[in-house]
Design an enzyme around this catalytic site. Structure first.
Site, PDB file in Angstrom:
ATOM      1  CB  ALA A 253      -0.913   0.019   1.215  1.00 40.00           C
ATOM      2  CG  ASP A 254       2.237   3.482  -2.946  1.00 37.93           C
ATOM      3  OD1 ASP A 254       3.333   4.051  -3.049  1.00 37.93           O
ATOM      4  OD2 ASP A 254       1.993   2.385  -3.476  1.00 37.93           O
ATOM      5  NE  ARG A 255      -1.524   9.435   1.114  1.00 38.75           N
ATOM      6  CZ  ARG A 255      -1.273  10.715   1.383  1.00 38.75           C
ATOM      7  NH1 ARG A 255      -2.180  11.461   1.982  1.00 38.75           N
ATOM      8  NH2 ARG A 255      -0.122  11.259   1.054  1.00 38.75           N
ATOM      9  CB  ALA A 263      -3.875   4.758  -2.725  1.00 40.24           C
TER      10      ALA A 263
END
EC number: 5.3.1.23
Length: 364
Positions: A253-255, A263
């Site tokens: 996950a990036d966010r 995201a």
């Protein structure tokens, strides 16, 4: 032994240029913040945890030889440089969180009259360097929690004890291993832990178009580790989950928003949809630094868009018809309703439990 994507000693930082993999293994010197911004923006280093570490260490390298006339001047330098680094890849929240923490430290040290400017700089350097060891420890914990969650679910489905489950087959997307972190990896750390337990039958990795992080980087790591692995095209995932008895999907996950919306690399959303259809558990592996409780849901996450050339060319060779329009978002948002569990260094949480659980952890 896992790959080393970041080499650091005080005053010196080198990163493995991931644009050249798997053909060439070459380290690039990062001599300061401008170099740090460039290697992050150009994706010579990528993966949300690695972005934060390289960004902060690039600042450490820059300020190490400098002398500052006052603590206020050092603090101003730190704030300006950190804000600049955050702009390199805005979707990845880890850099923003790390910047906020370091700026808070700089503010506290500026106010502390018992510490002079040299002591402030030393404390700041120590704080940035501590990120390397913490990231590896966090990733190992994520790997352990994730492997146990997958094995427990398989055992429950078979009516057996967790320890008797497996070996299992898993699918991963993009690159979340040692190349995306300080070491060990997040989602690929779960795969690594399954292998260490003798519970990994096979791991499938997607090519991850258009930047091919799966084909270039994850496959490179899997071959290096000698894991039983197979590369598949992004368009094969539905057929794979139908035919190959995959026990779980695990991605990075990036966010992650407060409600669990996540995201991650473009293509993650459609894999989650397909996994839901086939009844395959879908896990997100992410450190607490990737969870942004200030964002209520995925609609509020800024999605970076990349240049058309990343779609139309492979290296110097054009593969798309000249004149065609392109849409190239680097990330998509997977709704929390499609996510079985979010694996962190502090445990595995259902998306609906995430905000309350993380808030309690941060307050404890």
């Amino acid at each position: 032994m896992s790959l080393q994507s970041i080499k650091y000693s005080r005053g010196s930082l080198d990163i493995l240029d991931q644009l050249l993999l798997p053909v060439q293994s070459k380290y690039v010197a990062v001599r300061g913040v401008e170099d740090g911004w460039k290697v992050i923006n150009k994706m010579q280093v990528r993966g949300a945890p690695a972005i934060a570490i390289v960004g902060c260490l690039s600042l450490a390298v820059e300020i190490y030889p400098e002398e500052f006339e006052s603590k206020k001047r050092l603090r101003q330098e730190v704030e300006g440089k950190l804000n600049y680094l955050v702009s390199a890849r805005p979707t990845a929240v880890n850099m923003k969180i790390a910047a906020d923490e370091l700026l808070a430290l700089a503010n506290d040290l500026t106010k502390d009259e018992t510490i002079d400017v040299a002591g402030m700089k030393e404390r700041f350097l120590n704080a940035t360097e501590a990120m390397l060891e913490k990231d590896i420890a966090d990733n190992q914990a994520i790997g352990s929690h994730g492997a146990q969650a997958i094995l427990k679910r398989v055992a429950e489905a078979a009516g057996a004890q967790t320890g008797t489950a497996g070996p299992v087959r898993v699918l991963t997307h993009c690159n979340t291993g040692s190349l995306a972190t300080a070491g060990y990896g997040t989602a690929l750390g779960v795969v690594r832990q399954l292998a260490e337990l003798g519970k990994l039958e096979h791991v499938y990795c997607t090519e991850t178009r258009p930047y091919n992080q799966g084909a270039r980087l994850t496959a490179y790591e899997l071959v290096h580790e000698k894991f039983p692995a197979t590369l598949v095209l992004d368009s094969m995932v539905a057929a794979l989950l139908r035919a190959k008895n995959v026990a779980g999907v695990v991605v990075g996950a990036d966010r992650v928003a407060a409600n669990g919306d996540t995201a991650n690399k473009i293509g993650t959303y459609q894999i989650a949809v397909v996994a839901k259809h086939h009844g395959v558990p879908f896990y997100v592996a992410a450190p607490l630094t990737s969870i942004d409780l200030a964002i209520p849901g995925g609609d509020h996450i800024i999605i970076e868009e990349r240049p058309d050339r990343e779609m139309t060319h492979v290296g110097e060779h054009r593969i798309a018809a000249p004149g065609i329009n392109c849409w190239n978002p680097a990330f998509d948002v997977t709704p929390a309703s499609l996510i079985t569990g979010i694996i962190t260094e502090r445990g595995v949480f259902k998306p609906e439990e995430l905000k309350e659980a993380i808030t309690k952890l941060l307050e404890s």
